[in-house]
Each structure stands twice: as structure tokens, then as C-alpha cells.
Design an enzyme around this catalytic site. Structure first.
Site, PDB file in Angstrom:
ATOM      1  N   LYS A 149      56.252 -19.393 -65.367  1.00 53.85           N
ATOM      2  CA  LYS A 149      57.412 -18.666 -64.852  1.00 53.85           C
ATOM      3  C   LYS A 149      57.025 -17.215 -64.589  1.00 53.85           C
ATOM      4  O   LYS A 149      56.634 -16.486 -65.490  1.00 53.85           O
ATOM      5  CB  LYS A 149      58.564 -18.726 -65.858  1.00 53.85           C
ATOM      6  CG  LYS A 149      59.065 -20.143 -66.127  1.00 53.85           C
ATOM      7  CD  LYS A 149      60.204 -20.151 -67.142  1.00 53.85           C
ATOM      8  CE  LYS A 149      60.705 -21.561 -67.396  1.00 53.85           C
ATOM      9  NZ  LYS A 149      61.808 -21.596 -68.384  1.00 53.85           N
ATOM     10  N   ARG A 213      38.679 -16.125 -60.184  1.00 52.75           N
ATOM     11  CA  ARG A 213      39.751 -16.739 -59.392  1.00 52.75           C
ATOM     12  C   ARG A 213      39.207 -17.206 -58.042  1.00 52.75           C
ATOM     13  O   ARG A 213      39.628 -18.236 -57.508  1.00 52.75           O
ATOM     14  CB  ARG A 213      40.885 -15.734 -59.202  1.00 52.75           C
ATOM     15  CG  ARG A 213      42.198 -16.354 -58.712  1.00 52.75           C
ATOM     16  CD  ARG A 213      43.320 -15.349 -58.883  1.00 52.75           C
ATOM     17  NE  ARG A 213      44.624 -15.934 -58.593  1.00 52.75           N
ATOM     18  CZ  ARG A 213      45.379 -15.596 -57.557  1.00 52.75           C
ATOM     19  NH1 ARG A 213      44.961 -14.670 -56.711  1.00 52.75           N
ATOM     20  NH2 ARG A 213      46.561 -16.160 -57.359  1.00 52.75           N
ATOM     21  N   TYR A 245      38.573 -17.684 -46.419  1.00 56.03           N
ATOM     22  CA  TYR A 245      37.852 -18.801 -47.023  1.00 56.03           C
ATOM     23  C   TYR A 245      37.874 -20.044 -46.134  1.00 56.03           C
ATOM     24  O   TYR A 245      37.097 -20.969 -46.348  1.00 56.03           O
ATOM     25  CB  TYR A 245      38.462 -19.154 -48.382  1.00 56.03           C
ATOM     26  CG  TYR A 245      38.414 -18.018 -49.369  1.00 56.03           C
ATOM     27  CD1 TYR A 245      37.216 -17.656 -49.983  1.00 56.03           C
ATOM     28  CD2 TYR A 245      39.559 -17.287 -49.673  1.00 56.03           C
ATOM     29  CE1 TYR A 245      37.173 -16.601 -50.883  1.00 56.03           C
ATOM     30  CE2 TYR A 245      39.522 -16.234 -50.575  1.00 56.03           C
ATOM     31  CZ  TYR A 245      38.328 -15.896 -51.170  1.00 56.03           C
ATOM     32  OH  TYR A 245      38.276 -14.850 -52.060  1.00 56.03           O
TER      33      TYR A 245
END
Length: 248
Positions: A149, A213, A245
Site C-alpha cells: 500500500k 531495481r 529498456y
């Protein structure tokens, strides 16, 4: 020093092929460095592998650094020595980061906090703030799910089987957050310091949360995820930042 190679390898959960690679690299390392470790000999070793490919050089540096740390832990070495790659790699905009071998991230380490932070980024593509906000109540290990959340909304992310034991270990005694002290989440600097210490211990000094990441992004793309699917997984408002990417 050579006599410690086999005990060191035995202390790690390695496949047969990885054991052979570690053994080969460490035998070369010990042959060149000898029994007495000092900065001059380490520099000599660094120079000896300077012309290898980037991936081979990273592997050898990582293996040697793990071995040096092991020797320091068992008090064979009085000082903690560390090899660093001083070679600067020039990149053009067309070049992208390569996928690294992440097996070492899952091996036993004394830096368990930093390890779990890095695994949550590698496995789920979370940002440091998202990692910090993980609440115990939103982790369902039985169904292998994390309900995340944030201000951007709610995401339900699957947890891989390999990640479960690491989470189980750190959930013990937690009240509100996965990373906390008596119900209070740790500071941003705390996360930075623990991540930095862990990646440095496994030979990946300079590997930031952002670069971890990026590894998740590269692997998901390789697995066939579309730019829209990946954008949703990461909770992005737009896939624009992922376009680089997906350029051919």
C-alpha cells in the site's frame, strides 16, 4: 592460505559448477598472492586480471573478496583487505546494463538486514521507500503474497519460494513493520547503510538500490513481460521511464 580454500567453499551453498569456478579462481589468487597478504600483492593480482572481460573480472574480484572476508572472520588475517576494480568503464547511451549473476545474494551472510533489503528489490522491483513501508499484516507467507500500500495505490505482488525463508527469519518479533524497532520504522539512512554494507561484503561495492531495481527490470523484460505489464508491476503512472529498456 591455500589450505583454507576448501573450508571456505564448504561454508557456502554452491552448485558443483560454482564450486569448481570458486576453486579455480582462488587457486590462481593464492598462487599469485602467496601466504602473506598485503596491498602490493593485491595490486599485483588486480593487474593480472585487468585485461579479462568485465564479467570474468567481476567474478574473480567477487570470489577473492569473499575469501578475504572469510579469512578475516576466522582471524587468519588481522586486517580486512578488499580488492576494488579501479578500471573505469565508458558507456554510450545505446549501451544498457547487463544482467548480473545474483546467486551470491542468496548465500549465508552476517549482514541479514542488508541481504533482505537487496532481495526485496531484486525479486519484486521495490524502491527503498516501498521496502521501508512493508507492514507485517500485509505479508501472507502461506499464500506467498505481499499487499503493498503506497500513495500511488495498492499492488498485490507474488513472493517467490526462495524469498520465503528470508522473510520468515526477519518477521520474528515484529509488531508493525518488517523493518522496525518497537513498531517504529527505521530511517532512510539506516536502509542505505545496511544495503551498502551487504553489497560491499559480496564484492558488489557501488551497486545501489537503483541498480538493483534495474536488474529486476532487465530480468522481467527477458522473461517476456511487456512494457505495460512491467509498468503495472512497478506501480508506475506511465511506462515512459521504461522505454529505454525496450528500444531495439
Amino acid at each position: 592460505m591455500k589450505s583454507y580454500i576448501e573450508p571456505f567453499i564448504a561454508s557456502k551453498a554452491l552448485s558443483q559448477n560454482s564450486q569448481k569456478a570458486y576453486r579455480y579462481d582462488l587457486q590462481q589468487f593464492c598462487q599469485l598472492v602467496g601466504e602473506r597478504v598485503n596491498q602490493d600483492k593485491l595490486l599485483l593480482y588486480q593487474n593480472s586480471i585487468a585485461n579479462l572481460s568485465l564479467s570474468a573480472k567481476k567474478r574473480k574480484l567477487s570470489t577473492a573478496n569473499q575469501f578475504l572476508y572469510y579469512l578475516y572472520q576466522i582471524k587468519y588475517l588481522n586486517s580486512y583487505f578488499r580488492l576494488t576494480d579501479t578500471m573505469k568503464v565508458m558507456r554510450t547511451e545505446k549501451q544498457q546494463a547487463a544482467i548480473i549473476n545474483t546467486d551470491i545474494f542468496y548465500q549465508k551472510t552476517p549482514f541479514v538486514w542488508g541481504q533482505l533489503i537487496s532481495l526485496l528489490i531484486l525479486e519484486l522491483g521495490l524502491t527503498p521507500s516501498e521496502v521501508a513501508g512493508i507492514e507485517v499484516a500485509n505479508l501472507d507467507l502461506s499464500f506467498q503474497m505481499l499487499t503493498l500500500k503506497t500513495k500511488k495505490g495498492v499492488r498485490v505482488l507474488p513472493l517467490s519460494q526462495i524469498l520465503i525463508p528470508f522473510l520468515e527469519q526477519q518477521l520474528i518479533g515484529k509488531e508493525v513493520y518488517l523493518f522496525e524497532h518497537r513498531g517504529i520504522p527505521f530511517s532512510r539512512q539506516w536502509f542505505f547503510n545496511h544495503l551498502k554494507t551487504f553489497v560491499r561484503s559480496i564484492g558488489y561495492e557501488g551497486l545501489t538500490a537503483q541498480k538493483l531495481r534495474e536488474q529486476f527490470i532487465l530480468k522481467e523484460k527477458l522473461a517476456g513481460k511487456s512494457i505495460i505489464e512491467l509498468s503495472d508491476i512497478l506501480g508506475l503512472k506511465s511506462p515512459v521511464t521504461l522505454e529505454k529498456y525496450y528500444k531495439s
